[in-house]
Every structure is written in C-alpha cells, then in structure tokens.
Design a protein around this motif. Structure first.
Motif, PDB file in Angstrom:
ATOM      1  N   PRO A   1     -24.682  38.051  66.503  1.00 30.74           N
ATOM      2  CA  PRO A   1     -23.368  38.580  66.897  1.00 30.74           C
ATOM      3  C   PRO A   1     -22.316  37.477  66.920  1.00 30.74           C
ATOM      4  CG  PRO A   1     -25.085  39.289  68.430  1.00 30.74           C
ATOM      5  CD  PRO A   1     -25.699  38.261  67.542  1.00 30.74           C
ATOM      6  N   LYS A   2     -21.061  37.870  66.856  1.00 31.31           N
ATOM      7  CA  LYS A   2     -19.985  36.882  66.945  1.00 31.31           C
ATOM      8  C   LYS A   2     -20.123  36.097  68.248  1.00 31.31           C
ATOM      9  CE  LYS A   2     -16.646  39.387  64.109  1.00 31.31           C
ATOM     10  NZ  LYS A   2     -15.306  40.029  64.035  1.00 31.31           N
ATOM     11  N   PRO A   3     -19.851  34.791  68.216  1.00 33.54           N
ATOM     12  CA  PRO A   3     -20.071  33.943  69.392  1.00 33.54           C
ATOM     13  C   PRO A   3     -18.972  34.094  70.445  1.00 33.54           C
ATOM     14  CG  PRO A   3     -19.208  32.631  67.601  1.00 33.54           C
ATOM     15  CD  PRO A   3     -19.408  34.005  67.043  1.00 33.54           C
ATOM     16  N   THR A   4     -18.819  35.315  70.934  1.00 35.73           N
ATOM     17  CA  THR A   4     -17.742  35.615  71.877  1.00 35.73           C
ATOM     18  C   THR A   4     -18.178  35.536  73.333  1.00 35.73           C
ATOM     19  OG1 THR A   4     -18.301  37.947  71.586  1.00 35.73           O
ATOM     20  CG2 THR A   4     -16.483  37.083  70.265  1.00 35.73           C
ATOM     21  N   HIS A   5     -19.470  35.268  73.562  1.00 32.96           N
ATOM     22  CA  HIS A   5     -19.996  35.159  74.914  1.00 32.96           C
ATOM     23  C   HIS A   5     -20.962  33.977  74.997  1.00 32.96           C
ATOM     24  CE1 HIS A   5     -18.810  39.403  74.581  1.00 32.96           C
ATOM     25  NE2 HIS A   5     -18.664  39.399  75.895  1.00 32.96           N
ATOM     26  N   ALA A   6     -21.084  33.442  76.187  1.00 34.01           N
ATOM     27  CA  ALA A   6     -22.087  32.393  76.406  1.00 34.01           C
ATOM     28  C   ALA A   6     -23.473  32.965  76.122  1.00 34.01           C
ATOM     29  CB  ALA A   6     -22.004  31.885  77.845  1.00 34.01           C
TER      30      ALA A   6
ATOM     31  N   ILE B   1     -25.966  41.240  78.557  1.00 31.78           N
ATOM     32  CA  ILE B   1     -26.220  41.323  79.993  1.00 31.78           C
ATOM     33  C   ILE B   1     -24.890  41.381  80.744  1.00 31.78           C
ATOM     34  CG2 ILE B   1     -27.440  40.329  81.955  1.00 31.78           C
ATOM     35  CD1 ILE B   1     -29.274  40.991  79.554  1.00 31.78           C
ATOM     36  N   ASN B   2     -24.733  42.422  81.553  1.00 25.87           N
ATOM     37  CA  ASN B   2     -23.530  42.601  82.378  1.00 25.87           C
ATOM     38  C   ASN B   2     -22.234  42.562  81.575  1.00 25.87           C
ATOM     39  OD1 ASN B   2     -25.139  42.848  84.626  1.00 25.87           O
ATOM     40  ND2 ASN B   2     -24.648  40.845  85.494  1.00 25.87           N
ATOM     41  N   ASN B   3     -22.330  42.849  80.281  1.00 31.10           N
ATOM     42  CA  ASN B   3     -21.159  42.751  79.391  1.00 31.10           C
ATOM     43  C   ASN B   3     -20.489  41.383  79.469  1.00 31.10           C
ATOM     44  OD1 ASN B   3     -21.078  45.375  78.136  1.00 31.10           O
ATOM     45  ND2 ASN B   3     -20.484  46.209  80.126  1.00 31.10           N
ATOM     46  N   GLN B   4     -21.269  40.364  79.840  1.00 30.86           N
ATOM     47  CA  GLN B   4     -20.705  39.032  80.050  1.00 30.86           C
ATOM     48  C   GLN B   4     -21.391  37.942  79.247  1.00 30.86           C
ATOM     49  OE1 GLN B   4     -21.067  38.541  84.301  1.00 30.86           O
ATOM     50  NE2 GLN B   4     -19.060  39.457  84.701  1.00 30.86           N
ATOM     51  N   TRP B   5     -22.691  38.087  78.998  1.00 29.82           N
ATOM     52  CA  TRP B   5     -23.406  37.009  78.312  1.00 29.82           C
ATOM     53  C   TRP B   5     -24.570  37.566  77.496  1.00 29.82           C
ATOM     54  CZ3 TRP B   5     -28.486  36.016  80.269  1.00 29.82           C
ATOM     55  CH2 TRP B   5     -28.757  36.533  81.535  1.00 29.82           C
ATOM     56  N   TYR B   6     -24.965  36.754  76.509  1.00 28.84           N
ATOM     57  CA  TYR B   6     -26.076  37.127  75.638  1.00 28.84           C
ATOM     58  C   TYR B   6     -27.368  36.462  76.125  1.00 28.84           C
ATOM     59  CZ  TYR B   6     -22.592  38.407  72.043  1.00 28.84           C
ATOM     60  OH  TYR B   6     -21.552  38.966  71.333  1.00 28.84           O
ATOM     61  N   LEU B   7     -28.418  37.257  76.191  1.00 32.97           N
ATOM     62  CA  LEU B   7     -29.766  36.730  76.366  1.00 32.97           C
ATOM     63  C   LEU B   7     -30.462  36.865  75.022  1.00 32.97           C
ATOM     64  CD1 LEU B   7     -32.227  37.496  79.272  1.00 32.97           C
ATOM     65  CD2 LEU B   7     -32.994  37.555  76.893  1.00 32.97           C
TER      66      LEU B   7
ATOM     67  N   GLU C   1     -23.164  28.034  67.922  1.00 35.34           N
ATOM     68  CA  GLU C   1     -22.146  27.272  68.648  1.00 35.34           C
ATOM     69  C   GLU C   1     -21.963  27.680  70.103  1.00 35.34           C
ATOM     70  OE1 GLU C   1     -18.000  28.852  67.223  1.00 35.34           O
ATOM     71  OE2 GLU C   1     -19.422  29.071  65.578  1.00 35.34           O
ATOM     72  N   ASN C   2     -22.330  28.899  70.461  1.00 34.57           N
ATOM     73  CA  ASN C   2     -22.131  29.360  71.838  1.00 34.57           C
ATOM     74  C   ASN C   2     -23.415  29.299  72.667  1.00 34.57           C
ATOM     75  OD1 ASN C   2     -23.127  31.410  70.131  1.00 34.57           O
ATOM     76  ND2 ASN C   2     -22.596  32.985  71.634  1.00 34.57           N
ATOM     77  N   LEU C   3     -24.426  28.606  72.157  1.00 38.65           N
ATOM     78  CA  LEU C   3     -25.694  28.469  72.872  1.00 38.65           C
ATOM     79  C   LEU C   3     -25.522  27.461  74.010  1.00 38.65           C
ATOM     80  CD1 LEU C   3     -28.716  29.104  73.111  1.00 38.65           C
ATOM     81  CD2 LEU C   3     -29.142  27.328  71.390  1.00 38.65           C
ATOM     82  N   GLU C   4     -25.570  27.937  75.232  1.00 37.86           N
ATOM     83  CA  GLU C   4     -25.303  27.088  76.388  1.00 37.86           C
ATOM     84  C   GLU C   4     -26.560  26.462  76.983  1.00 37.86           C
ATOM     85  OE1 GLU C   4     -22.408  26.202  77.150  1.00 37.86           O
ATOM     86  OE2 GLU C   4     -21.208  27.662  76.058  1.00 37.86           O
TER      87      GLU C   4
END
Length: 203
Positions: free
Chosen positions: A19-24, A67-73, A104-107
């Motif tokens: 998916p697009k890197p729009t979330h952590a 998850i919670n419409n906030q971050w990707y697992l 790039e959004n992998l925290e």
C-alpha cells in the motif's frame, strides 16, 4: 493502546505492490513456526486476523493489516523453513530483504525468537544483518508459557551473552506469550509511542 479496528488490507509479492506509505508501518518476522500468527492475533485481540497453521512457511507474501485506521501491521514470510525448495527460499529471502531495506515508512521490525530454544544461528545472522543495515528492530521472545521460568531465563541469558560479543548495548527485548497475553501492553505501548513521535510524517 486499545485496538478498536483491525482488518486485512492486502497481500503483495514484493515491496512495490505494498500500500502507499501513508501510515507508519510495523513488521513482524521470525523463523518458521515461531508463533508469529498467534502473537499478531493476541496483540490485536482477534482470533483469526493472521492465519495460523501447523505447516511451517505458510505465509509466503507480504500481508498488510490496517489497525485503528492509523497504522499498518505487516506479517512477513518466515525464514529458515526447510520444507520448500532452495530456489523458493531464495525468492522469499529476496522478497523479505528488499521490503525491509526499501519500505520507506517502516518504523520498526519485530524479530520473533522462540524462547524454548537456545540461540539459533539463523536468528543471530538475521539480527546482525538488520544491525549492519541500520534498520530499527526489537527482539520479541515468544512462547514464554511453554517452559519453566528457570529454563526461560537461561535461554534468554544465552542469547544476551552471545549478543554482547558484538554489541555494546543490547537491542530492546520483549517477553511474550500468545496464551497469557504477556507482552501485549508493552509492545502496543511502543507502537503508540512511536506513532506519536512520527505522526507529522504522515499528514
């Protein structure tokens, strides 16, 4: 952190299809049969979000969950399974390493370690690879309920002794059980804290 929403988003055969890197994003990976799916389900409070299997190596794609419409697992393929061909192992290795290096959004990467075993060469090599690449990761010891506290502490101590041969400071570590929910609050707290730290990147 309270998990109010957790749903499967998509699978991808390489990092370009993610998916697009729009979330952590937070990735979970470990040696085959380490209990990854059970741990993911425990963390989010769902019985079958990640598919558990008695067959090692079942996960063969990059699986994204919102998850919670906030971050990707992210549920990544396991490494080290012997029941697939050498060529296929090579494909999975390329899939995993490309994703880890280029997403790039992998925290944070959660590296799952089976606490029932003494240090495994394949786990130690993977951890060293992450370190040489400067990728952010933590160690997650699984199945803490499967052995006595004495045996558990002994195995962890052996890991830490081996790590100290090349590490001045040990990587962060979590101790977990999918059965007792041990470690759930601590891991979700780390994710929540990281989300707060990086949230301005994703607006």
């Amino acid at each position: 952190m309270i998990i109010k929403q957790a749903e499967f988003l998509q699978s991808a055969s390489d990092y370009k299809g993610c998916p697009k890197p729009t979330h952590a994003e937070y990735a979970f990976i470990g040696r085959s049969n380490v209990g990854k799916s059970s741990l993911i389900n425990m963390l989010v409070g769902r019985n079958s979000l990640a598919k558990t299997s008695q067959t090692p190596g079942k996960t063969q794609l990059i699986n994204h969950f919102m998850i919670n419409n906030q971050w990707y697992l992210v549920d990544l393929p396991g490494y080290g399974y012997a029941r697939v061909s050498k060529d296929k192992r090579s494909v999975f290795k390329g899939l995993i390493y490309n994703y880890l290096e280029k997403r790039e959004n992998l925290e944070c990467i959660f590296v799952l370690i089976d606490s029932r075993l003494e240090p495994q060469k394949i786990d130690m090599e993977f951890i060293e690879w992450l370190a040489t690449k400067g990728l952010p990761f933590v160690m997650v010891f699984t199945k803490a309920d499967k052995l006595s506290k004495t045996a558990y502490d002994s195995n962890i101590a052996k890991y830490n002794k081996q790590l100290r041969e090349s590490w001045e400071e040990l990587p962060p570590q979590f101790h977990t059980s999918a059965v007792t929910k041990k470690g759930q609050e601590e891991i979700l707290a780390l994710i929540a804290e990281t989300n707060q730290t990086v949230k301005e990147r994703y607006h």
